[in-house]
Scaffold this motif. Structure first.
Motif, PDB file in Angstrom:
ATOM      1  N   ASP A  55       0.308  -1.257  -0.156  1.00 20.38           N
ATOM      2  CA  ASP A  55       0.330  -0.076  -0.241  1.00 20.38           C
ATOM      3  C   ASP A  55       0.613   1.319  -0.268  1.00 20.38           C
ATOM      4  OD1 ASP A  55      -2.383  -1.696  -0.350  1.00 20.38           O
ATOM      5  OD2 ASP A  55      -2.553  -1.065   2.184  1.00 20.38           O
ATOM      6  N   PRO A  56       0.856   2.232  -0.692  1.00 20.99           N
ATOM      7  CA  PRO A  56       1.362   3.417  -0.909  1.00 20.99           C
ATOM      8  C   PRO A  56       1.383   4.234   0.500  1.00 20.99           C
ATOM      9  CG  PRO A  56       0.495   3.056  -2.845  1.00 20.99           C
ATOM     10  CD  PRO A  56      -0.075   2.407  -1.771  1.00 20.99           C
ATOM     11  N   LEU A  57       1.965   5.270   0.826  1.00 20.82           N
ATOM     12  CA  LEU A  57       2.083   5.795   2.103  1.00 20.82           C
ATOM     13  C   LEU A  57       1.371   6.722   1.692  1.00 20.82           C
ATOM     14  CD1 LEU A  57       5.107   5.240   3.770  1.00 20.82           C
ATOM     15  CD2 LEU A  57       3.606   3.983   4.340  1.00 20.82           C
ATOM     16  N   SER A  58       1.250   7.083   0.359  1.00 19.09           N
ATOM     17  CA  SER A  58       0.546   8.865   0.459  1.00 19.09           C
ATOM     18  C   SER A  58      -1.007   8.653   0.042  1.00 19.09           C
ATOM     19  CB  SER A  58       1.171   9.555  -1.145  1.00 19.09           C
ATOM     20  OG  SER A  58       0.290   7.753  -2.423  1.00 19.09           O
ATOM     21  N   LEU A  59      -1.754   6.564   0.097  1.00 19.76           N
ATOM     22  CA  LEU A  59      -2.754   7.056   0.320  1.00 19.76           C
ATOM     23  C   LEU A  59      -3.479   6.439   1.854  1.00 19.76           C
ATOM     24  CD1 LEU A  59      -3.120   5.282  -2.885  1.00 19.76           C
ATOM     25  CD2 LEU A  59      -3.632   7.638  -2.668  1.00 19.76           C
ATOM     26  N   LYS A  60      -5.159   6.951   2.217  1.00 18.77           N
ATOM     27  CA  LYS A  60      -5.602   6.079   3.461  1.00 18.77           C
ATOM     28  C   LYS A  60      -6.439   5.453   2.793  1.00 18.77           C
ATOM     29  CE  LYS A  60      -7.828   8.124   7.224  1.00 18.77           C
ATOM     30  NZ  LYS A  60      -7.303   8.598   8.147  1.00 18.77           N
ATOM     31  N   TYR A  61      -6.715   4.052   3.393  1.00 16.20           N
ATOM     32  CA  TYR A  61      -7.604   3.218   3.014  1.00 16.20           C
ATOM     33  C   TYR A  61      -9.020   2.883   3.814  1.00 16.20           C
ATOM     34  CZ  TYR A  61      -3.919   1.936  -0.006  1.00 16.20           C
ATOM     35  OH  TYR A  61      -3.269   1.796  -1.414  1.00 16.20           O
ATOM     36  N   LYS A  62     -10.250   2.819   3.540  1.00 15.90           N
ATOM     37  CA  LYS A  62     -11.198   2.220   4.705  1.00 15.90           C
ATOM     38  C   LYS A  62     -12.254   0.904   3.982  1.00 15.90           C
ATOM     39  CE  LYS A  62     -13.147   6.168   5.821  1.00 15.90           C
ATOM     40  NZ  LYS A  62     -14.269   7.305   6.264  1.00 15.90           N
ATOM     41  N   PHE A  63     -12.194   0.409   4.883  1.00 16.15           N
ATOM     42  CA  PHE A  63     -13.131  -0.941   4.308  1.00 16.15           C
ATOM     43  C   PHE A  63     -14.367  -1.484   4.958  1.00 16.15           C
ATOM     44  CE2 PHE A  63     -13.717  -5.627   4.573  1.00 16.15           C
ATOM     45  CZ  PHE A  63     -13.348  -6.679   3.167  1.00 16.15           C
ATOM     46  N   PHE A  64     -15.358  -1.659   3.486  1.00 13.39           N
ATOM     47  CA  PHE A  64     -16.839  -2.580   4.160  1.00 13.39           C
ATOM     48  C   PHE A  64     -16.781  -3.243   3.703  1.00 13.39           C
ATOM     49  CE2 PHE A  64     -16.458   2.397   4.411  1.00 13.39           C
ATOM     50  CZ  PHE A  64     -17.690   2.540   5.399  1.00 13.39           C
ATOM     51  N   SER A  65     -18.194  -3.963   4.236  1.00 14.84           N
ATOM     52  CA  SER A  65     -18.471  -5.412   3.741  1.00 14.84           C
ATOM     53  C   SER A  65     -20.254  -4.567   3.587  1.00 14.84           C
ATOM     54  CB  SER A  65     -18.219  -6.149   5.037  1.00 14.84           C
ATOM     55  OG  SER A  65     -18.673  -5.967   5.983  1.00 14.84           O
ATOM     56  N   GLY A  66     -20.080  -6.191   2.875  1.00 16.68           N
ATOM     57  CA  GLY A  66     -21.741  -6.276   2.244  1.00 16.68           C
ATOM     58  C   GLY A  66     -21.803  -4.660   1.590  1.00 16.68           C
ATOM     59  N   CYS A  67     -21.693  -4.543   0.160  1.00 11.52           N
ATOM     60  CA  CYS A  67     -21.700  -2.962  -0.419  1.00 11.52           C
ATOM     61  C   CYS A  67     -22.372  -3.351  -1.710  1.00 11.52           C
ATOM     62  CB  CYS A  67     -20.521  -2.533  -0.649  1.00 11.52           C
ATOM     63  SG  CYS A  67     -19.239  -1.856   0.726  1.00 11.52           S
ATOM     64  N   THR A  68     -23.690  -2.611  -1.608  1.00 17.82           N
ATOM     65  CA  THR A  68     -24.119  -3.150  -3.305  1.00 17.82           C
ATOM     66  C   THR A  68     -23.234  -1.975  -3.999  1.00 17.82           C
ATOM     67  OG1 THR A  68     -26.120  -3.278  -2.807  1.00 17.82           O
ATOM     68  CG2 THR A  68     -26.189  -2.521  -4.626  1.00 17.82           C
ATOM     69  N   ILE A  69     -22.581  -2.458  -5.266  1.00 21.96           N
ATOM     70  CA  ILE A  69     -21.381  -1.217  -6.290  1.00 21.96           C
ATOM     71  C   ILE A  69     -22.686  -1.456  -7.642  1.00 21.96           C
ATOM     72  CG2 ILE A  69     -19.935  -1.198  -7.238  1.00 21.96           C
ATOM     73  CD1 ILE A  69     -18.220  -3.273  -4.687  1.00 21.96           C
ATOM     74  N   CYS A  70     -22.771   0.019  -7.908  1.00 23.71           N
ATOM     75  CA  CYS A  70     -23.104   0.160  -9.306  1.00 23.71           C
ATOM     76  C   CYS A  70     -22.936   0.932  -9.900  1.00 23.71           C
ATOM     77  CB  CYS A  70     -24.578   1.274  -9.096  1.00 23.71           C
ATOM     78  SG  CYS A  70     -25.484  -0.425  -8.141  1.00 23.71           S
ATOM     79  N   TYR A  71     -21.903   0.363 -11.752  1.00 16.59           N
ATOM     80  CA  TYR A  71     -21.246   0.738 -12.398  1.00 16.59           C
ATOM     81  C   TYR A  71     -22.057   1.756 -13.722  1.00 16.59           C
ATOM     82  CZ  TYR A  71     -16.841  -0.963 -10.611  1.00 16.59           C
ATOM     83  OH  TYR A  71     -15.688  -2.077  -9.422  1.00 16.59           O
ATOM     84  N   ALA A  72     -21.020   2.654 -14.062  1.00 15.36           N
ATOM     85  CA  ALA A  72     -21.614   3.040 -15.457  1.00 15.36           C
ATOM     86  C   ALA A  72     -20.692   4.618 -15.994  1.00 15.36           C
ATOM     87  CB  ALA A  72     -22.387   4.048 -15.015  1.00 15.36           C
ATOM     88  N   THR A  73     -21.056   4.798 -17.144  1.00 16.78           N
ATOM     89  CA  THR A  73     -20.553   5.684 -17.783  1.00 16.78           C
ATOM     90  C   THR A  73     -20.235   6.904 -17.421  1.00 16.78           C
ATOM     91  OG1 THR A  73     -21.618   6.331 -19.663  1.00 16.78           O
ATOM     92  CG2 THR A  73     -20.442   4.268 -19.802  1.00 16.78           C
ATOM     93  N   SER A  74     -20.698   8.090 -16.573  1.00 14.15           N
ATOM     94  CA  SER A  74     -20.221   8.363 -16.111  1.00 14.15           C
ATOM     95  C   SER A  74     -21.236   9.190 -14.674  1.00 14.15           C
ATOM     96  CB  SER A  74     -21.605   9.795 -17.276  1.00 14.15           C
ATOM     97  OG  SER A  74     -22.996   9.553 -17.614  1.00 14.15           O
ATOM     98  N   TYR A  75     -21.233   9.847 -13.845  1.00 17.08           N
ATOM     99  CA  TYR A  75     -21.988  10.238 -12.659  1.00 17.08           C
ATOM    100  C   TYR A  75     -23.040  10.323 -12.844  1.00 17.08           C
ATOM    101  CZ  TYR A  75     -17.771  10.850  -9.432  1.00 17.08           C
ATOM    102  OH  TYR A  75     -16.759  10.822  -9.017  1.00 17.08           O
ATOM    103  N   GLU A  76     -23.361  11.177 -13.861  1.00 20.13           N
ATOM    104  CA  GLU A  76     -24.740  11.720 -14.911  1.00 20.13           C
ATOM    105  C   GLU A  76     -26.113  10.423 -14.634  1.00 20.13           C
ATOM    106  OE1 GLU A  76     -22.279  12.709 -16.159  1.00 20.13           O
ATOM    107  OE2 GLU A  76     -22.477  15.356 -15.864  1.00 20.13           O
ATOM    108  N   ASP A  77     -25.652   9.262 -15.459  1.00 23.67           N
ATOM    109  CA  ASP A  77     -25.923   7.923 -15.703  1.00 23.67           C
ATOM    110  C   ASP A  77     -26.518   7.560 -14.397  1.00 23.67           C
ATOM    111  OD1 ASP A  77     -26.007   8.393 -18.322  1.00 23.67           O
ATOM    112  OD2 ASP A  77     -24.424   6.781 -18.931  1.00 23.67           O
TER     113      ASP A  77
END
Length: 103
Positions: A55-77
């Protein structure tokens, strides 16, 4: 998807990420056409994130379980419910430390 998706968030989205909340971000490891996928996530429960040596030290992380993830081509979609794919999974959220330090 076999691996836990890693989703990049803005500072404000990262700070707002909490149990049973939602966030918008980008998955730079998942492409739709030539662009990184836009992502909407209904968050599940936050669990401790276990740092990895890679893990790069320049990044901060959080972990979540049981998420619903939706993908699209834009924020508007995403906002208009035009997601291309939704699924349930655990997710790793990350944000630049420099962004966080720049409050």
């Amino acid at each position: 998807m076999n691996q836990t998706p890693k989703i990049f968030l803005s500072q404000s989205e990262f700070d707002a990420a909490e149990d049973d909340g939602f966030v918008y971000g980008r998955n730079y490891n998942y492409r739709i056409g030539k662009s990184a996928a836009y992502v909407y996530i209904d968050l599940g429960k936050e669990k401790p994130y276990r740092d990895k040596d890679s893990d790069p030290l320049s990044l901060k992380y959080k972990f979540f379980s049981g998420c619903t993830i939706c993908y699209a081509t834009s924020y508007e979609d995403l906002e208009n419910g035009k997601s291309m794919q939704c699924f349930t999974a655990n997710v790793i959220l990350y944000c630049s430390q420099e962004t966080i330090a720049g409050n």
